[in-house]
Design an enzyme around this catalytic site. Structure first.
Site, PDB file in Angstrom:
ATOM      1  CG  ASP A  29      42.722  43.425  46.833  1.00  0.00           C
ATOM      2  OD1 ASP A  29      43.276  44.377  46.244  1.00  0.00           O
ATOM      3  OD2 ASP A  29      42.006  43.575  47.844  1.00  0.00           O
ATOM      4  CD1 TRP A  34      54.172  41.841  46.409  1.00  0.00           C
ATOM      5  CD2 TRP A  34      54.815  43.231  44.763  1.00  0.00           C
ATOM      6  NE1 TRP A  34      55.284  41.304  45.800  1.00  0.00           N
ATOM      7  CE2 TRP A  34      55.700  42.129  44.787  1.00  0.00           C
ATOM      8  CE3 TRP A  34      55.024  44.227  43.811  1.00  0.00           C
ATOM      9  CZ2 TRP A  34      56.770  42.006  43.904  1.00  0.00           C
ATOM     10  CZ3 TRP A  34      56.088  44.115  42.943  1.00  0.00           C
ATOM     11  CH2 TRP A  34      56.955  43.020  42.984  1.00  0.00           C
ATOM     12  CG  HIS A  46      48.342  47.038  38.680  1.00  0.00           C
ATOM     13  ND1 HIS A  46      47.487  46.411  39.565  1.00  0.00           N
ATOM     14  CD2 HIS A  46      48.110  48.377  38.812  1.00  0.00           C
ATOM     15  CE1 HIS A  46      46.762  47.329  40.200  1.00  0.00           C
ATOM     16  NE2 HIS A  46      47.124  48.531  39.769  1.00  0.00           N
ATOM     17  CG  LEU A 140      41.850  26.707  33.415  1.00  0.00           C
ATOM     18  CD1 LEU A 140      41.365  26.127  34.728  1.00  0.00           C
ATOM     19  CD2 LEU A 140      42.999  27.668  33.665  1.00  0.00           C
TER      20      LEU A 140
HETATM   21  C1  FPP Z   1      43.573  44.990  42.801  1.00  0.00           C
HETATM   22  O1  FPP Z   1      44.728  45.300  43.569  1.00  0.00           O
HETATM   23  C2  FPP Z   1      43.996  44.599  41.465  1.00  0.00           C
HETATM   24  C3  FPP Z   1      43.531  45.178  40.329  1.00  0.00           C
HETATM   25  C4  FPP Z   1      42.515  46.233  40.306  1.00  0.00           C
HETATM   26  C5  FPP Z   1      44.051  44.756  39.012  1.00  0.00           C
HETATM   27  C6  FPP Z   1      44.319  43.292  38.854  1.00  0.00           C
HETATM   28  C7  FPP Z   1      45.027  43.098  37.585  1.00  0.00           C
HETATM   29  C8  FPP Z   1      46.090  42.288  37.403  1.00  0.00           C
HETATM   30  C9  FPP Z   1      46.629  41.374  38.440  1.00  0.00           C
HETATM   31  C10 FPP Z   1      46.736  42.247  36.072  1.00  0.00           C
HETATM   32  C11 FPP Z   1      45.925  41.364  35.194  1.00  0.00           C
HETATM   33  C12 FPP Z   1      46.612  41.165  33.937  1.00  0.00           C
HETATM   34  C13 FPP Z   1      46.210  40.315  33.023  1.00  0.00           C
HETATM   35  C14 FPP Z   1      47.054  40.157  31.848  1.00  0.00           C
HETATM   36  C15 FPP Z   1      44.950  39.549  33.106  1.00  0.00           C
HETATM   37  P1  FPP Z   1      44.923  46.783  44.096  1.00  0.00           P
HETATM   38  O2  FPP Z   1      45.665  47.548  43.064  1.00  0.00           O
HETATM   39  O3  FPP Z   1      43.608  47.358  44.484  1.00  0.00           O
HETATM   40  O4  FPP Z   1      45.833  46.542  45.343  1.00  0.00           O
HETATM   41  P2  FPP Z   1      45.832  47.410  46.687  1.00  0.00           P
HETATM   42  O5  FPP Z   1      44.521  47.107  47.377  1.00  0.00           O
HETATM   43  O6  FPP Z   1      47.006  46.853  47.412  1.00  0.00           O
HETATM   44  O7  FPP Z   1      45.986  48.851  46.317  1.00  0.00           O
END
Ligand code: FPP
Length: 249
Positions: A29, A34, A46, A140
């Site tokens: 999260d 960020w 992302h 893993l």
């Molecule tokens: C939540 O942060 C994050 C997500 C909904 C997406 C997570 C996905 C990735 C880290 C990419 C994964 C990629 C691969 C290749 C597996 P948010 O966007 O809700 O953050 P915020 O709360 O700051 O808005």
């Protein structure tokens, strides 16, 4: 002089490598915040989060963790703006197209958990290909939760069990907690010992609802793209100080 040097030394977290958590769940999260802090679009957050994901998977494997489950896309994430969903799908597709060699070099076995029927046939083929190609890797085990929701997973398990009862394969009185566990996407795996959520949020957000019954939770204010191996070691070190009683005394 030596004391001054120690003052500026990065903290080293004491980890007992003989007593590691077997399974760590991570709610990745903070990507959006960020990006916002840097005046960038959420998609850049992302993309940075995807790099952290790769780094932490490698670190977890090197530390000796057996199973990592990451929350990459929830059943609720479809409600985000279309361009953000598209950006996330593009990142995942890029990973499916180019991530295989890196997984194999690290001896990682990948397993996708969630309702894959929401994805196109082509996307599903790529998921299967990655799973099949890494199936015999013995390092893993990496569960990537995609279109995943804990309630959806339990509902799905109940549906399959009900079908088995209807077909006479199973009787109602034989249904135990193990029966439910065996019909989840994580069937056969140890439950998560530790669940990590960065970014200062204190919620489970529909992640591993059944499996987290006795998990230890670890939160930090750092945003996921900034999460480092040090943070991972700190979470493990803190986990090792907890007194797990599993309902006993
Ligand atoms: C939540 O942060 C994050 C997500 C909904 C997406 C997570 C996905 C990735 C880290 C990419 C994964 C990629 C691969 C290749 C597996 P948010 O966007 O809700 O953050 P915020 O709360 O700051 O808005």
């Amino acid at each position: 002089m030596i004391m001054l040097k120690n003052l500026f030394k990065k903290p080293e977290h004491k980890v007992d490598f003989e007593n590691l958590p077997q399974h760590i769940g991570i709610i990745m999260d903070g990507n959006g915040r960020w990006a916002k802090k840097r005046g960038l679009p959420r998609s850049s957050g992302h993309a940075a989060g995807a790099k952290t994901f790769e780094r932490i998977v490698e670190d977890a494997g090197n530390i000796g963790i057996k199973i990592v489950t990451v929350y990459a896309f929830s059943t609720e994430n479809w409600s985000r703006p279309k361009e953000e969903v598209n950006a996330l799908m593009a990142l995942l597709e890029d990973y499916l197209d180019h991530g295989l060699e890196r997984l194999s070099n690290r001896d990682v076995k990948i397993h996708f958990i969630g309702d894959m029927s929401a994805f196109s046939d082509e996307f599903q083929k790529k998921l299967c290909h990655m799973e099949k190609t890494t199936y015999n890797n013995s390092g893993l085990l990496l569960n990537v939760a995609l279109n995943y929701g804990g309630r959806n997973e339990i509902t799905n398990a109940v549906r399959i069990i009900a079908e088995k009862v209807k077909d006479g394969e199973l009787s109602c009185s034989d249904i135990t907690e193990e029966t439910i566990s065996e019909h989840l996407y994580t069937s056969g795996q140890a439950d998560p010992d530790l669940i990590i959520r960065p970014s200062g949020e204190y919620r489970l957000s529909n992640f591993l609802l059944w499996q987290s019954a006795y998990s230890e939770f670890w939160y930090s204010n750092c945003l996921w793209p900034d999460f480092t191996k040090e943070d991972l070691l700190k979470s493990i070190s803190d986990f090792q100080k907890r007194n797990r009683r599993f309902g006993g005394v």
